[in-house]
Motif scaffolding. Structure first.
Motif, PDB file in Angstrom:
ATOM      1  N   THR A 148      10.450  -8.498  -8.499  1.00 55.25           N
ATOM      2  CA  THR A 148      10.086  -7.312  -9.269  1.00 55.25           C
ATOM      3  C   THR A 148       9.594  -6.214  -8.330  1.00 55.25           C
ATOM      4  OG1 THR A 148       7.830  -8.125  -9.560  1.00 55.25           O
ATOM      5  CG2 THR A 148       9.431  -8.716 -11.250  1.00 55.25           C
ATOM      6  N   PRO A 149       9.910  -4.942  -8.633  1.00 53.79           N
ATOM      7  CA  PRO A 149       9.478  -3.825  -7.771  1.00 53.79           C
ATOM      8  C   PRO A 149       7.967  -3.778  -7.571  1.00 53.79           C
ATOM      9  CG  PRO A 149      11.134  -3.088  -9.343  1.00 53.79           C
ATOM     10  CD  PRO A 149      10.762  -4.485  -9.743  1.00 53.79           C
ATOM     11  N   ARG A 150       7.203  -4.154  -8.606  1.00 54.35           N
ATOM     12  CA  ARG A 150       5.740  -4.089  -8.511  1.00 54.35           C
ATOM     13  C   ARG A 150       5.181  -5.021  -7.441  1.00 54.35           C
ATOM     14  NH1 ARG A 150       1.351  -2.317 -11.155  1.00 54.35           N
ATOM     15  NH2 ARG A 150      -0.486  -3.652 -11.187  1.00 54.35           N
ATOM     16  N   PHE A 151       5.939  -6.040  -7.099  1.00 54.16           N
ATOM     17  CA  PHE A 151       5.482  -6.960  -6.055  1.00 54.16           C
ATOM     18  C   PHE A 151       5.368  -6.233  -4.717  1.00 54.16           C
ATOM     19  CE2 PHE A 151       6.229 -10.116  -2.706  1.00 54.16           C
ATOM     20  CZ  PHE A 151       5.330 -11.111  -3.068  1.00 54.16           C
ATOM     21  N   TRP A 152       6.256  -5.276  -4.474  1.00 50.27           N
ATOM     22  CA  TRP A 152       6.316  -4.587  -3.187  1.00 50.27           C
ATOM     23  C   TRP A 152       5.594  -3.243  -3.181  1.00 50.27           C
ATOM     24  CZ3 TRP A 152       8.006  -7.921   0.191  1.00 50.27           C
ATOM     25  CH2 TRP A 152       8.896  -8.928  -0.226  1.00 50.27           C
ATOM     26  N   PHE A 153       5.610  -2.568  -4.328  1.00 50.03           N
ATOM     27  CA  PHE A 153       4.991  -1.249  -4.383  1.00 50.03           C
ATOM     28  C   PHE A 153       4.379  -1.074  -5.761  1.00 50.03           C
ATOM     29  CE2 PHE A 153       4.810   3.324  -5.031  1.00 50.03           C
ATOM     30  CZ  PHE A 153       4.327   3.767  -3.810  1.00 50.03           C
ATOM     31  N   ALA A 154       3.061  -0.827  -5.789  1.00 47.44           N
ATOM     32  CA  ALA A 154       2.389  -0.752  -7.088  1.00 47.44           C
ATOM     33  C   ALA A 154       1.225   0.214  -7.005  1.00 47.44           C
ATOM     34  CB  ALA A 154       1.890  -2.134  -7.505  1.00 47.44           C
ATOM     35  N   HIS A 155       0.894   0.795  -8.130  1.00 50.01           N
ATOM     36  CA  HIS A 155      -0.264   1.678  -8.201  1.00 50.01           C
ATOM     37  C   HIS A 155      -1.521   0.893  -7.824  1.00 50.01           C
ATOM     38  CE1 HIS A 155      -2.968   4.804  -9.508  1.00 50.01           C
ATOM     39  NE2 HIS A 155      -3.591   3.950 -10.305  1.00 50.01           N
ATOM     40  N   GLY A 156      -2.269   1.437  -6.866  1.00 52.26           N
ATOM     41  CA  GLY A 156      -3.468   0.741  -6.411  1.00 52.26           C
ATOM     42  C   GLY A 156      -3.200  -0.302  -5.347  1.00 52.26           C
ATOM     43  N   GLY A 157      -1.912  -0.565  -5.066  1.00 55.01           N
ATOM     44  CA  GLY A 157      -1.571  -1.497  -3.999  1.00 55.01           C
ATOM     45  C   GLY A 157      -1.820  -2.946  -4.317  1.00 55.01           C
ATOM     46  N   ILE A 189      -3.661  -1.476   5.710  1.00 55.25           N
ATOM     47  CA  ILE A 189      -4.461  -2.358   4.858  1.00 55.25           C
ATOM     48  C   ILE A 189      -5.612  -1.582   4.213  1.00 55.25           C
ATOM     49  CG2 ILE A 189      -6.039  -4.328   4.883  1.00 55.25           C
ATOM     50  CD1 ILE A 189      -4.275  -5.534   7.095  1.00 55.25           C
ATOM     51  N   ALA A 190      -6.274  -0.745   5.032  1.00 57.65           N
ATOM     52  CA  ALA A 190      -7.426   0.002   4.534  1.00 57.65           C
ATOM     53  C   ALA A 190      -7.042   1.047   3.491  1.00 57.65           C
ATOM     54  CB  ALA A 190      -8.150   0.670   5.704  1.00 57.65           C
ATOM     55  N   THR A 191      -5.803   1.537   3.554  1.00 58.11           N
ATOM     56  CA  THR A 191      -5.385   2.618   2.651  1.00 58.11           C
ATOM     57  C   THR A 191      -4.362   2.157   1.615  1.00 58.11           C
ATOM     58  OG1 THR A 191      -3.647   3.309   4.214  1.00 58.11           O
ATOM     59  CG2 THR A 191      -5.803   4.362   4.420  1.00 58.11           C
ATOM     60  N   HIS A 192      -4.212   0.856   1.422  1.00 50.00           N
ATOM     61  CA  HIS A 192      -3.136   0.377   0.560  1.00 50.00           C
ATOM     62  C   HIS A 192      -3.313   0.772  -0.902  1.00 50.00           C
ATOM     63  CE1 HIS A 192      -4.910  -3.304  -1.473  1.00 50.00           C
ATOM     64  NE2 HIS A 192      -5.843  -3.016  -0.605  1.00 50.00           N
ATOM     65  N   THR A 193      -4.556   1.011  -1.328  1.00 51.47           N
ATOM     66  CA  THR A 193      -4.756   1.466  -2.706  1.00 51.47           C
ATOM     67  C   THR A 193      -4.298   2.909  -2.887  1.00 51.47           C
ATOM     68  OG1 THR A 193      -7.043   2.049  -2.159  1.00 51.47           O
ATOM     69  CG2 THR A 193      -6.669  -0.102  -3.149  1.00 51.47           C
ATOM     70  N   LEU A 194      -4.227   3.663  -1.788  1.00 47.25           N
ATOM     71  CA  LEU A 194      -3.772   5.054  -1.860  1.00 47.25           C
ATOM     72  C   LEU A 194      -2.262   5.158  -1.698  1.00 47.25           C
ATOM     73  CD1 LEU A 194      -6.545   6.720   0.370  1.00 47.25           C
ATOM     74  CD2 LEU A 194      -6.459   6.612  -2.121  1.00 47.25           C
ATOM     75  N   THR A 195      -1.703   4.357  -0.802  1.00 45.36           N
ATOM     76  CA  THR A 195      -0.266   4.436  -0.525  1.00 45.36           C
ATOM     77  C   THR A 195       0.575   3.688  -1.549  1.00 45.36           C
ATOM     78  OG1 THR A 195      -0.301   2.463   0.884  1.00 45.36           O
ATOM     79  CG2 THR A 195      -0.752   4.582   1.953  1.00 45.36           C
ATOM     80  N   GLY A 196      -0.047   2.721  -2.240  1.00 45.82           N
ATOM     81  CA  GLY A 196       0.706   1.915  -3.194  1.00 45.82           C
ATOM     82  C   GLY A 196       1.377   0.710  -2.573  1.00 45.82           C
ATOM     83  N   LEU A 197       1.293   0.588  -1.236  1.00 45.75           N
ATOM     84  CA  LEU A 197       1.865  -0.578  -0.570  1.00 45.75           C
ATOM     85  C   LEU A 197       1.039  -1.814  -0.912  1.00 45.75           C
ATOM     86  CD1 LEU A 197       2.676   0.797   3.002  1.00 45.75           C
ATOM     87  CD2 LEU A 197       4.319   0.144   1.250  1.00 45.75           C
TER      88      LEU A 197
END
Length: 446
Positions: free
Chosen positions: A59-68, A263-271
């Protein structure tokens, strides 16, 4: 009822074999996982697909999601598997570039090769590195460097090794990426790197300060060199000699810094964490001429151990056994929030001291969800409680965490064996002190 009985029997055999430590852990875990799949296939076939959880990474959400963060899933936690694999590849690349040897030599030289100063500084170094690098890897390199320095300076390396193991576990407990239990909890419950750092970070910082004082009091009279001065050959060692290729060294360190930033910014990038793991592995493999050689160094057995563990826990959950455990804990807590935290943290800590804290974290994920629903308590508060219980309780004995097992094994191989009695003499009281501090801080903060 029969399915519950068989699932419980499989789990008991698994934990007993892990405790006995007579057979390879990954084989024991994979065998238990396979038997649990057979049980599910015979009693509830649709549950097999849920246990394998293959749909999750499609599923796409596994790789890229809001909030990471990915969605909660039952069965194999592929988020943990992908992220851990990527970080293992990255860390092996840093080791190949000589990063860990270079850091330890530079630090020891700057401290004038004084044993007590090395103990405290190496503990801080272990904690800092373990916040972002797997604590097992940190211990692998630090213990080898410590034994080598002890031979030159003619002091007992065991106090330093115990202190490094303790600090590495404590540092790993501060973040979602530093310790496998936290990776499992974070990826399973949809938590971020910053969630862990904001809640666990301050507790671990206070715990590290307490641990430094404790180990100083324990060892400041024991860490005395038999001869005055430092062996001349130590000053002749150039830390730069640990770096086989300076260009590759700079590339790998830069890559590590970039991954930490992601890792530190994953909630911003969506990664999500698995995306970051794949990027870290891919970038590292692109910087080496021998990618297969680097891949061979990865701890594939540890990953196999986790797969078997996830399958076993999935079977326990889907047969209803873990819901029963949650009800028992809820009854002991009596529905009172403070009592719940106390019961939960000590139950998990004592269990983690004798059963590797990785399976304890995996077992507790569905239990936490059930407890949160049953008691109406905040899920995150329960998560921080279990996180501290598994991480700190696991430090108490030589078999409570993977870093402990690794550190003791490397020390024995290097000619500095550490028995249960000596390890527990220092690590157990320190664990109890830090656990009491953590419990108090969790109650005050939440």
């Amino acid at each position: 009822m029969l399915s519950k009985t068989l699932a419980l029997a499989i789990a008991i055999v698994l934990f007993v074999e892990l405790l006995r430590d007579k057979r390879p852990r990954y084989l024991v875990s994979l065998c238990a996982g396979c038997w649990m799949l057979v049980l599910l296939l015979l009693t509830h076939p649709p549950a097999v697909l849920e246990a394998l959880s293959l749909h999750s990474f499609l599923t796409p959400r596994f790789w890229f999601a809001h909030g990471g963060v990915t969605e909660l899933n039952v069965g194999i936690n592929w988020s943990t598997m992908f992220f851990l694999t990527g970080m293992m590849v990255l860390v092996e690349g840093m080791g190949e570039a000589g990063f860990f040897d270079w850091v330890s030599l530079r630090l020891a030289r700057a401290l004038g090769f004084r044993p007590m100063a090395i103990l405290l500084s190496f503990m801080i170094l272990a904690a800092l590195l373990a916040m972002f690098v797997d604590s097992v890897t940190v211990i692998l390199f630090l213990v080898a460097a410590t034994v080598q320095l002890a031979q030159y300076l003619r002091f007992d390396p065991v106090p330093l090794i115990i202190g490094e193991i303790f600090a590495a576990n404590l540092g790993g407990a501060a973040t979602m990426t530093g310790d496998p239990p936290n990776i499992i909890l974070g990826t399973s419950l949809g938590l971020s790197f910053w969630d862990f750092l904001q809640n666990n970070g301050i507790i671990c910082l206070a715990g590290l300060g307490l641990a430094l004082v404790y180990f100083y009091v324990c060892f400041h009279n024991k860490l005395k060199r038999r001869e005055k001065g430092v062996a001349p050959e130590l000053w002749e060692i150039d830390p730069g000699d640990a770096i086989p290729n300076h260009r590759i060294f700079r590339v790998r360190v830069g890559l590590f810094a970039a991954v930490v930033l992601l890792i530190a910014t994953h909630t911003l990038t969506g990664l999500t964490m698995p995306s970051i793991g794949i990027l870290a592995a891919g970038a590292t493999l692109c910087t080496t001429k021998y990618p297969w050689g680097l891949l061979k160094q990865v701890e594939w057995k540890t990953l196999g151990f986790l797969v078997g563990l996830f399958l076993t826990v999935s079977g326990l959950e889907q047969t209803g056994l873990l819901n029963g455990l949650a009800q028992v804990l809820a009854k002991l807590a009596g529905g009172h929030p403070v009592r719940t935290v106390v019961v939960l943290i000590w139950f998990v800590a004592i269990a983690s001291a004798f059963v590797d804290n990785v399976p304890m974290a995996a077992v507790m994920v569905p239990v936490l969800l059930s407890l949160s629903d049953t008691l109406g308590m905040d899920l995150q508060t329960l998560t921080w409680t279990v996180s501290k219980g598994t991480d700190i309780g696991g430090i108490a004995t030589p078999i409570g965490a993977s870093a402990n097992v690794t550190g003791v094994a490397v020390a024995a191989r290097e000619g500095a064996p550490i028995g249960w009695k000596r390890y527990c003499k220092y690590a157990l009281p320190a664990s109890v002190l830090v656990l009491l501090l953590s419990m108090t801080m969790i109650l005050l903060m939440h």
